[in-house]
Motif scaffolding. Sequence first.
Motif, PDB file in Angstrom:
ATOM      1  N   ASP A   1       2.772 -53.444  63.529  1.00 37.62           N
ATOM      2  CA  ASP A   1       1.403 -53.298  62.522  1.00 37.62           C
ATOM      3  C   ASP A   1       1.961 -51.684  61.275  1.00 37.62           C
ATOM      4  O   ASP A   1       1.685 -51.264  60.889  1.00 37.62           O
ATOM      5  CB  ASP A   1       0.886 -52.253  63.288  1.00 37.62           C
ATOM      6  CG  ASP A   1      -0.788 -52.222  64.559  1.00 37.62           C
ATOM      7  OD1 ASP A   1      -0.519 -53.928  63.937  1.00 37.62           O
ATOM      8  OD2 ASP A   1      -0.137 -51.984  65.364  1.00 37.62           O
TER       9      ASP A   1
ATOM     10  N   TRP B   1      -4.275 -50.980  62.175  1.00 35.65           N
ATOM     11  CA  TRP B   1      -4.729 -52.459  62.895  1.00 35.65           C
ATOM     12  C   TRP B   1      -5.194 -52.226  63.828  1.00 35.65           C
ATOM     13  O   TRP B   1      -5.198 -52.393  64.774  1.00 35.65           O
ATOM     14  CB  TRP B   1      -4.238 -53.514  61.343  1.00 35.65           C
ATOM     15  CG  TRP B   1      -3.921 -53.625  60.137  1.00 35.65           C
ATOM     16  CD1 TRP B   1      -3.166 -53.690  59.867  1.00 35.65           C
ATOM     17  CD2 TRP B   1      -5.357 -53.657  59.700  1.00 35.65           C
ATOM     18  NE1 TRP B   1      -3.095 -53.718  58.566  1.00 35.65           N
ATOM     19  CE2 TRP B   1      -4.448 -53.693  58.135  1.00 35.65           C
ATOM     20  CE3 TRP B   1      -6.510 -54.408  59.089  1.00 35.65           C
ATOM     21  CZ2 TRP B   1      -4.844 -54.011  57.033  1.00 35.65           C
ATOM     22  CZ3 TRP B   1      -6.864 -53.958  57.935  1.00 35.65           C
ATOM     23  CH2 TRP B   1      -6.681 -54.181  56.952  1.00 35.65           C
TER      24      TRP B   1
ATOM     25  N   PHE C   1      -7.685 -57.448  63.819  1.00 32.79           N
ATOM     26  CA  PHE C   1      -8.082 -57.409  62.580  1.00 32.79           C
ATOM     27  C   PHE C   1      -9.013 -58.247  62.613  1.00 32.79           C
ATOM     28  O   PHE C   1     -10.558 -57.132  62.343  1.00 32.79           O
ATOM     29  CB  PHE C   1      -6.825 -58.817  62.329  1.00 32.79           C
ATOM     30  CG  PHE C   1      -6.497 -58.083  61.034  1.00 32.79           C
ATOM     31  CD1 PHE C   1      -6.585 -57.440  59.804  1.00 32.79           C
ATOM     32  CD2 PHE C   1      -6.695 -59.613  59.802  1.00 32.79           C
ATOM     33  CE1 PHE C   1      -6.474 -57.251  58.932  1.00 32.79           C
ATOM     34  CE2 PHE C   1      -6.655 -59.713  58.804  1.00 32.79           C
ATOM     35  CZ  PHE C   1      -6.779 -58.663  58.138  1.00 32.79           C
TER      36      PHE C   1
ATOM     37  N   HIS D   1      -2.683 -58.988  64.255  1.00 31.74           N
ATOM     38  CA  HIS D   1      -2.145 -58.702  62.214  1.00 31.74           C
ATOM     39  C   HIS D   1      -0.876 -59.395  62.417  1.00 31.74           C
ATOM     40  O   HIS D   1      -0.409 -58.490  62.867  1.00 31.74           O
ATOM     41  CB  HIS D   1      -2.658 -57.603  62.001  1.00 31.74           C
ATOM     42  CG  HIS D   1      -2.224 -57.137  60.146  1.00 31.74           C
ATOM     43  ND1 HIS D   1      -0.858 -56.169  60.029  1.00 31.74           N
ATOM     44  CD2 HIS D   1      -2.845 -57.438  59.340  1.00 31.74           C
ATOM     45  CE1 HIS D   1      -0.567 -56.504  58.742  1.00 31.74           C
ATOM     46  NE2 HIS D   1      -1.935 -57.510  58.240  1.00 31.74           N
TER      47      HIS D   1
END
Length: 685
Positions: free
Chosen positions: A277, A545, A566, A581
């Motif tokens: 992340d 995210w 995400f 993500h």
Amino acid sequence: MRAFTIGAWSVRPPANEVVRGEEVVRLEPKVMDLLLALAARGGEVRTRGDLLDEVWPEAVVTEDALNATVSKLRRALGDDPQRPRYVETIPRRGYRLIPQVVFDEEPPPSPARPREPASPPPTLHQGWLLGLLAGLVVLGLGLVWLWPSLPPMASSYAVHPLTVALGIERDPALGPDGQVVYAARAQTSDTYDLYVQHPDGTAQLTLTNSEADDRFPAWRPDGRYVAFLRCEQLACGLYTVTALGGPARQVHPGPFGPYGLAWTPEGLVAAWRSTPDAPYQLVQVPSDPQATLTLEPLTIPSEGLGDLFPAHDLESQRLTFLRYPGGQAWVLTPGAGPAQPVSSPAPVEAVTWAASGEGLLVTHSTDLASQLWHVPLTDAPPEPLGVSVSRLGRVAAAPERTVAESWTVEANLWQWAPETSTGPQAAVMSTAIDREPALAPDGTALAFISDRTGTPALWVATLGATQPLRLAPSGVGATAGAPAWSPDGQQIAYEQVHGEQADLYVVSAQGGTARRLTDEGYNVAPRWSPDGQWLYYGSNRSGAWEVWKVAATGGVPTQVTSGGGFAAQEGSDGQIYLVRHLEDGLWRHNPATGTTERVLDDLRAFDWGSWHVLQDGRIVYIQRGPDVDWLAVRHLDGTTSRLRQVEAMPSRAPALTATPDGRQLAWSTWSRAEADLVQLVPTVR
């Protein structure tokens, strides 16, 4: 209005120009109108609504026009939106001028300026676009904000072919003797290898041959070795090979990001992140095999994808790179503190040092074509360089030559009804890049993203009709992505990126003014809830995210996940299906218990939008194979079946869509993707 001064700038409204010393910057009329509206109230905050009414009193435009005009004003004044000295953004309210406004008693005369050449008449292509844009004014989009203002050409380049093989040649790097090393993938190959071509073009050497992708070569300053990234998907190891070929040596196993490489006297510079992340930062890796393999951080980005594509200038020892979100060029000067942003056209798609070291070369796309710009590292404004290549890629410059990627890309949309049709049918065909399809719930229309007018925009095609309709965006410099239909088929949600901001919008499927739903953080990949009341999306507004949701009518967003997320979709069972993500897999989140479980292992990270949960609970997705990709279905009992082979599926973007009942599917495929290297030779004017 009489002349006035703000900070170091003298503002001359009648001439539409601002002056600082010997520097004279001409403003577009609307940019001057905005500056006058802000100056009229001194340091008071002007709301967005007031500015829209005052600057565009006789036109209906969206806030995108205001955002674009503020960006132009900041660029003209050399202002940085992250550390503003002139124009400050007041979140959720508007803007204000920071310096005191000092009015002149008498307007000073304008200095004599060289006479500008007359503008050439529009070409046939430009005339057609002007007609189209004029028609869009009727829809309330505002012609002046769709048509970019391009400064006159400062110089031009002749384009000479350097490579002409079928396939893709990319990532050029120039050695000290003028030789170019690059990555290439033939039409019959699935991987990239490295090649060296001598300056006269008569000899070519195969440098590497592996089952992985060898990308982003960089010369050692003495030209004896080449470093490169050997990549498997999004993870790369760092390698070197002699300039004459032979076995490659691993310098560091990584994983580094597949985002460029530079070789400095102190070592190799690559993009690295500490956690999935975290944003990528540039780190320095010792190239000496006897040295301890420590990673020395060089940059510290705060959010977004981070710092990518480093390029080093041997003369000044400076480093330039691109920082995302925003795609802005930055420069790191040894011993001068943190890296600093560079004022240039945005977003920048590629950056390198000019051969003289006195500035940067950047690639920037407008609504018409890609353009190469020279960006001085002084107060002088950036200038466009005349290069007649429709799609520019990465650029390499040396004192004797400049080499660039020249791309030819086509992507088309296909539709298939598995129960009633024997094979896929062409849905949207063009010579542009048509991607990110979204089927209407009843299967009669297709929303998609296309660059057919230059900038990625949202279009809708009624299946069987000949002409699609452009819906959004309306602001200069803004791009659209990831469309999603409301369950009733009346509205389309999409993400819109402008500069360093990405927000969610909703527009009628018939056209009209879009509504903005978010205004904080970077917000992407919207999907509707089954009842049409909510939009789920990915956002980094919390610092990482996560999946968020916002009411379709607007309001305060709510965070849904806390363990990463995400793109997301609510299933008919009320559970939230999501991808994380840059991670492989698909997860199912139970809002009632807060638990999350993995339900798919073979969904690739770059296929973050190529999946759909049907109303009966089955999951349709893209399953990547070693030789061919498949449309696959995950059933309720956990088994997977393959529906159909598909080839050349675009990656890193949504490429598969389905109606809720699964009776119709649509996807995007590359019809043609080629890149050649060209040499740019200055011409005498």
